[in-house]
Write a protein that holds these residues in place. Structure first.
Motif, PDB file in Angstrom:
ATOM      1  N   ASP A  10       0.828  -1.208   0.000  1.00 42.72           N
ATOM      2  CA  ASP A  10       0.000   0.000   0.000  1.00 42.72           C
ATOM      3  C   ASP A  10       0.862   1.258   0.000  1.00 42.72           C
ATOM      4  O   ASP A  10       0.562   2.229  -0.684  1.00 42.72           O
ATOM      5  CB  ASP A  10      -0.978  -0.002   1.184  1.00 42.72           C
ATOM      6  N   LEU A  11       1.970   1.239   0.725  1.00 39.98           N
ATOM      7  CA  LEU A  11       2.882   2.378   0.738  1.00 39.98           C
ATOM      8  C   LEU A  11       3.579   2.516  -0.619  1.00 39.98           C
ATOM      9  O   LEU A  11       3.711   3.626  -1.145  1.00 39.98           O
ATOM     10  CB  LEU A  11       3.916   2.223   1.858  1.00 39.98           C
ATOM     11  N   HIS A  14       1.172   3.994  -3.005  1.00 41.56           N
ATOM     12  CA  HIS A  14       1.015   5.426  -2.713  1.00 41.56           C
ATOM     13  C   HIS A  14       2.183   6.223  -3.301  1.00 41.56           C
ATOM     14  O   HIS A  14       1.973   7.263  -3.928  1.00 41.56           O
ATOM     15  CB  HIS A  14       0.917   5.652  -1.203  1.00 41.56           C
ATOM     16  N   ARG A  17       1.928   6.517  -7.032  1.00 43.44           N
ATOM     17  CA  ARG A  17       0.858   7.440  -7.437  1.00 43.44           C
ATOM     18  C   ARG A  17       1.249   8.902  -7.217  1.00 43.44           C
ATOM     19  O   ARG A  17       0.830   9.778  -7.962  1.00 43.44           O
ATOM     20  CB  ARG A  17      -0.425   7.179  -6.629  1.00 43.44           C
ATOM     21  N   THR A  18       2.019   9.171  -6.179  1.00 43.43           N
ATOM     22  CA  THR A  18       2.261  10.551  -5.772  1.00 43.43           C
ATOM     23  C   THR A  18       3.662  11.059  -6.100  1.00 43.43           C
ATOM     24  O   THR A  18       4.002  12.178  -5.708  1.00 43.43           O
ATOM     25  CB  THR A  18       2.017  10.711  -4.264  1.00 43.43           C
TER      26      THR A  18
END
Length: 91
Positions: A10-11, A14, A17-18
């Motif tokens: 999940d990290l 993230h 994506r960012t």
């Protein structure tokens, strides 16, 4: 990145994506950060003392700074007195 499950997927997702990081780069960043914060207290104190000493700081400035930094570590280190910090460095 492989299709195998990663404990911090999940990290990693993230970060991809960012930021401009790809999945493999993001996984390496996560691994580096976890390794950094996994450093044992004694090793951290010795490393930081050497780094700060090389910048010209004196022990009266170094040990309070290290004591303050310890409280922000991922796993909070026990509160150490300035004497205990000195003993870790000098024995």
């Amino acid at each position: 990145m492989s299709t195998a499950w990663h404990p911090h997927e999940d990290l990693i997702a993230h970060l991809t994506r960012t930021s401009a990081l790809g999945p493999g780069e993001a996984a390496r960043v996560v691994a580096d950060v976890l390794a950094y914060f996994s450093e044992p207290t004694e090793e951290f104190v010795r490393r930081r003392h050497a780094e700060l000493k090389s910048r010209g700081l004196v022990n009266d400035a170094i040990f309070p700074r290290i004591a303050a930094e310890l409280s922000s570590r991922r796993v909070a280190a026990p509160e150490l007195s300035l004497r205990q910090l000195r003993r870790i460095v000098y024995g």
